[in-house]
Scaffold this motif. Structure first.
Motif, PDB file in Angstrom:
ATOM      1  N   LEU B 116     -46.007 -15.053 -27.192  1.00  0.00           N
ATOM      2  CA  LEU B 116     -45.110 -16.002 -27.043  1.00  0.00           C
ATOM      3  C   LEU B 116     -44.009 -15.521 -26.376  1.00  0.00           C
ATOM      4  CD1 LEU B 116     -45.193 -18.252 -30.147  1.00  0.00           C
ATOM      5  CD2 LEU B 116     -45.734 -18.932 -27.895  1.00  0.00           C
ATOM      6  N   ASN B 119     -45.014 -14.766 -22.504  1.00  0.00           N
ATOM      7  CA  ASN B 119     -45.219 -15.950 -21.855  1.00  0.00           C
ATOM      8  C   ASN B 119     -43.954 -16.450 -21.156  1.00  0.00           C
ATOM      9  OD1 ASN B 119     -47.322 -17.431 -21.047  1.00  0.00           O
ATOM     10  ND2 ASN B 119     -46.581 -19.235 -22.233  1.00  0.00           N
ATOM     11  N   SER B 120     -42.720 -16.145 -21.730  1.00  0.00           N
ATOM     12  CA  SER B 120     -41.417 -16.435 -21.164  1.00  0.00           C
ATOM     13  C   SER B 120     -41.101 -15.379 -20.208  1.00  0.00           C
ATOM     14  CB  SER B 120     -40.395 -16.458 -22.385  1.00  0.00           C
ATOM     15  OG  SER B 120     -40.273 -15.281 -22.766  1.00  0.00           O
ATOM     16  N   GLU B 121     -40.188 -15.808 -19.259  1.00  0.00           N
ATOM     17  CA  GLU B 121     -39.916 -14.944 -18.310  1.00  0.00           C
ATOM     18  C   GLU B 121     -38.575 -14.382 -18.522  1.00  0.00           C
ATOM     19  OE1 GLU B 121     -39.718 -17.353 -14.432  1.00  0.00           O
ATOM     20  OE2 GLU B 121     -41.701 -17.955 -15.077  1.00  0.00           O
ATOM     21  N   TYR B 204     -45.020 -29.614 -21.963  1.00  0.00           N
ATOM     22  CA  TYR B 204     -43.857 -29.426 -22.662  1.00  0.00           C
ATOM     23  C   TYR B 204     -42.699 -30.031 -22.060  1.00  0.00           C
ATOM     24  CZ  TYR B 204     -46.540 -25.303 -24.349  1.00  0.00           C
ATOM     25  OH  TYR B 204     -47.411 -24.482 -24.915  1.00  0.00           O
ATOM     26  N   GLU B 205     -42.689 -30.217 -20.476  1.00  0.00           N
ATOM     27  CA  GLU B 205     -41.730 -31.174 -19.917  1.00  0.00           C
ATOM     28  C   GLU B 205     -41.584 -32.450 -20.633  1.00  0.00           C
ATOM     29  OE1 GLU B 205     -42.757 -30.445 -16.059  1.00  0.00           O
ATOM     30  OE2 GLU B 205     -42.368 -28.173 -16.069  1.00  0.00           O
ATOM     31  N   ASP B 208     -39.916 -32.051 -23.943  1.00  0.00           N
ATOM     32  CA  ASP B 208     -38.607 -31.982 -23.902  1.00  0.00           C
ATOM     33  C   ASP B 208     -37.952 -33.387 -23.585  1.00  0.00           C
ATOM     34  OD1 ASP B 208     -38.477 -29.466 -24.128  1.00  0.00           O
ATOM     35  OD2 ASP B 208     -38.736 -28.799 -22.219  1.00  0.00           O
ATOM     36  N   LYS B 214     -38.358 -27.407 -29.967  1.00  0.00           N
ATOM     37  CA  LYS B 214     -39.503 -26.242 -29.450  1.00  0.00           C
ATOM     38  C   LYS B 214     -40.520 -26.215 -30.652  1.00  0.00           C
ATOM     39  CE  LYS B 214     -37.814 -25.300 -25.442  1.00  0.00           C
ATOM     40  NZ  LYS B 214     -37.901 -25.840 -24.531  1.00  0.00           N
ATOM     41  N   TRP B 215     -39.797 -25.959 -31.822  1.00  0.00           N
ATOM     42  CA  TRP B 215     -40.703 -25.639 -33.190  1.00  0.00           C
ATOM     43  C   TRP B 215     -41.760 -26.690 -33.137  1.00  0.00           C
ATOM     44  CZ3 TRP B 215     -41.360 -21.734 -36.270  1.00  0.00           C
ATOM     45  CH2 TRP B 215     -42.139 -22.000 -37.186  1.00  0.00           C
ATOM     46  N   GLN B 217     -42.844 -28.529 -30.891  1.00  0.00           N
ATOM     47  CA  GLN B 217     -43.770 -28.078 -29.670  1.00  0.00           C
ATOM     48  C   GLN B 217     -44.833 -27.252 -29.992  1.00  0.00           C
ATOM     49  OE1 GLN B 217     -41.612 -27.770 -25.890  1.00  0.00           O
ATOM     50  NE2 GLN B 217     -40.230 -29.256 -26.357  1.00  0.00           N
ATOM     51  N   THR B 222     -48.743 -26.085 -28.578  1.00  0.00           N
ATOM     52  CA  THR B 222     -49.319 -24.945 -28.468  1.00  0.00           C
ATOM     53  C   THR B 222     -50.414 -24.416 -29.302  1.00  0.00           C
ATOM     54  OG1 THR B 222     -46.806 -24.143 -27.965  1.00  0.00           O
ATOM     55  CG2 THR B 222     -48.740 -22.240 -28.274  1.00  0.00           C
TER      56      THR B 222
END
Lengths: 286, 306
Positions: B116, B119-121, B204-205, B208, B214-215, B217, B222
């Motif tokens: 995870l 996977n983020s930037e 995810y969009e 949102d 996020k939890w 989601q 995921t």
């Protein structure tokens, strides 16, 4: 854990969360690299400095004595040669046979194909111990005990199925126009494979070859069982500890370990993309 | 190959081409299949055969058949000699399974966190990706030696604080699990990252927009979408852990390793004690156990590999 790639990236996050995130990154990096870094440092320390407390140990004098000593061990340099020989040999054989088989499985339609693919997959997850006694007596019958050829042969059990599996998934993706064009030009299937498909397959062959090479280079059970003095490096490194009961030559063991590992780390860094795609191929195609 | 005989009429030609292509495919497959038969099929058959004999490794040809004697045999004095009567064997089975569940479980949790994060930037993402491959590439024997050194109770970094973990029977398994988790979490993380990368971002969009946390989601999007990748990664790691040998043999030596690992138990009897028949019987049991595990896992969770 709550970050996602689609969110606008770290910059827009509140400072607290961002700090937490970077702390976690630091922890993960330290966890992944620390044991290796510690071994690297140990390999450059005098044996007498190993008893120092951690801070003093870190600041102790550097030396390459351990490397010189390890390279001087006949069993180590011989092991290195054996490992290169065995890994190269089994990778070459399995890539060649794997390329043939993957062409058949990826390009031709025939009965029983999926059965064959599943048999091949099941061999890759085979417990090695299940074939150990049969393979041991077979290798003895061929007179290949303690012979690098025997090890090359035994490693085909994992490297061929692996090569077939990865290469087949690659061959399937090659546009069929290439092959059809060659057929129209009157090329035989063998010519098509060597002149048309293999050049396109180079990235897949590199990936498969590297992964098989690493697997064979690191293998221990067969190497321990099928050789007596023509040891490959993992066995040599493992046996360092058995040599003396009282004080293990830890600095030398670490130096030898690094000599065995660093070539792999370099390969991994250079071919990172190939390795990741090869490792995960088959797992994600939904 | 002569499939290019253009003169034949179209219909039979296409059928002939099919047959001819099948023949070509057969010849291309043959070498690999022969190699697999010779390295896997025949030795497996021999192992089964030896398991019903009293073969010794010094002279396998003079083996006598003893039926199921390697598995179950009580002699005249009432001494139980069969594998299935040996508490040490069952101890090894229990330890191997404990090792597998704990090790794969911890790897999964840790691998998921790393996946995870990766996977983020963020800056330095490619560096972390490379760092991930370091423990994976290190030979198991080398990582076992590295950790043995750190566990050393007189001057190791960990051993001086934790005590002689490798000598303490209660702690040994945990110490070895720590080594295995360190070494194999990267593989798990890489498999999960690959799975994450194919989840469409617009899910995810949309979440949102709907105001899902996020939890939520993670649990609703995921995890369910990652299921196939998780199942495959876990089964590969579990099968690997069930045949654990290297790390235990190097860190504990063959005798103590045989108390914790099924494979080490088999090899100790088969090679070190020269009991080829008995060792083969152990190998057969391991094969059956792993086969049963795989069938149960794949069938109950409906895993698809392709």
């Amino acid at each position: 854990m709550t970050l996602k790639s689609h969110t606008s990236s770290g910059r827009s996050l509140p400072t607290f969360k961002r700090t937490l995130f970077y702390l976690m990154l630091a922890a993960i990096t330290a966890y992944l690299l620390f044991p290796f870094v510690w071994a690297v440092i140990t390999s450059f320390r005098h044996a007498t400095d190993l008893f120092l407390p951690p801070m003093k140990f870190l600041l102790a004098k550097w030396t390459i004595k351990n490397y010189i000593e390890v390279l001087g061990y006949p069993s180590f340099s011989r092991g290195f040669l054996m490992s290169v020989l065995v890994a190269t040999g089994s990778v070459a054989v399995s890539l060649l046979l794997g390329a043939f088989a993957s062409y058949a499985l990826g390009r031709f339609r025939f009965k029983g194909k999926s059965v064959i693919l599943y048999v091949i997959l099941s061999v890759t997850i085979f417990p090695q111990i299940a074939v150990l006694s049969g393979l041991f007596t077979l290798i003895q019958q061929f007179g290949l005990y303690n012979n690098p050829l025997g090890l090359i042969f035994s490693y085909l059990i994992s490297s061929i199925p692996f090569s077939v599996w990865v290469l087949t998934s690659f061959v399937r993706e090659i546009p069929s126009e290439l092959e059809e064009a060659a057929m129209v030009d009157g090329a035989t299937p063998l010519q098509t494979l060597f002149r048309v498909l293999l050049p396109v397959m180079v990235p897949a062959l590199v990936t498969t070859g590297l992964l098989s090479f690493i697997a064979v280079w690191n293998e221990y059970l067969f190497a321990l069982t099928f050789t007596s003095d023509n040891r490959t490096v993992p066995v040599v490194i493992a046996n360092f500890s058995a040599a003396s009961q009282f004080e293990l030559p830890w600095a030398n063991i670490m130096a030898g370990s690094m000599l065995v590992t660093v070539p792999l780390i370099v390969l991994v860094m250079v071919f990172q993309k190939n390795i990741i795609s090869g490792l995960t191929s088959g797992a994600v195609k939904g | 190959m002569k499939t290019q005989t253009v003169s034949t009429p179209p219909k039979t030609r296409s059928r002939g081409v099919h047959a001819a292509r099948a023949r070509v495919a057969f010849f291309f497959l043959l070498p690999a299949l022969l190699a697999i038969a010779l390295t896997a099929g025949y030795p497996l058959f021999k192992t089964f055969q030896y398991s019903f004999t009293d073969a010794l490794i010094t002279d396998p040809s003079s083996a006598k058949p003893i039926g199921l004697g390697n598995f179950w045999y009580t002699n005249e004095k009432g001494v139980e000699l069969g594998l299935l009567q040996d508490p040490k064997w069952w101890g090894a089975v229990r330890s191997t399974f404990t090792f597998t569940f704990l090790s794969v479980g911890l790897e999964f949790v840790l691998g998921m966190v790393i996946a995870l994060v990766l996977n983020s930037e963020f800056k330095g993402r490619s560096f972390l990706r490379t760092a991930l491959l370091v423990p994976w590439a290190i030979p198991t024997v080398v990582s076992a030696q590295m950790w043995s050194f750190m566990y050393n109770d007189s001057f190791g970094l960990l051993g001086t604080h934790l005590g002689a973990v490798l000598a303490d029977a209660d702690k040994t398994l945990w110490a070895i699990i720590a080594v295995d988790v360190w070494k194999t979490t990267p593989f798990m993380a890489l498999m999960l990252i690959a799975g994450l990368s194919i989840i469409p971002a617009d899910l995810y969009e949309a979440a949102d927009v709907d105001g899902a946390s996020k939890w939520t989601q993670f649990w609703r999007i995921t995890l369910p979408l990652l299921r196939p990748a998780i199942l495959v990664a876990v089964v590969f790691r579990a099968l690997d852990a069930l045949r654990v040998f290297d790390v235990m043999n190097v860190m504990l030596g063959p005798n103590r390793a045989s108390e914790l690992s099924m494979t080490a138990y088999a090899r100790l009897h088969m090679i070190d004690n020269q009991l080829l028949g008995y060792g083969s019987a152990v190998a057969v049991m391991i094969f059956l156990i792993i086969l049963a595990f795989t069938v149960l896992y794949v069938a109950s969770l409906r895993v698809r590999f392709d």
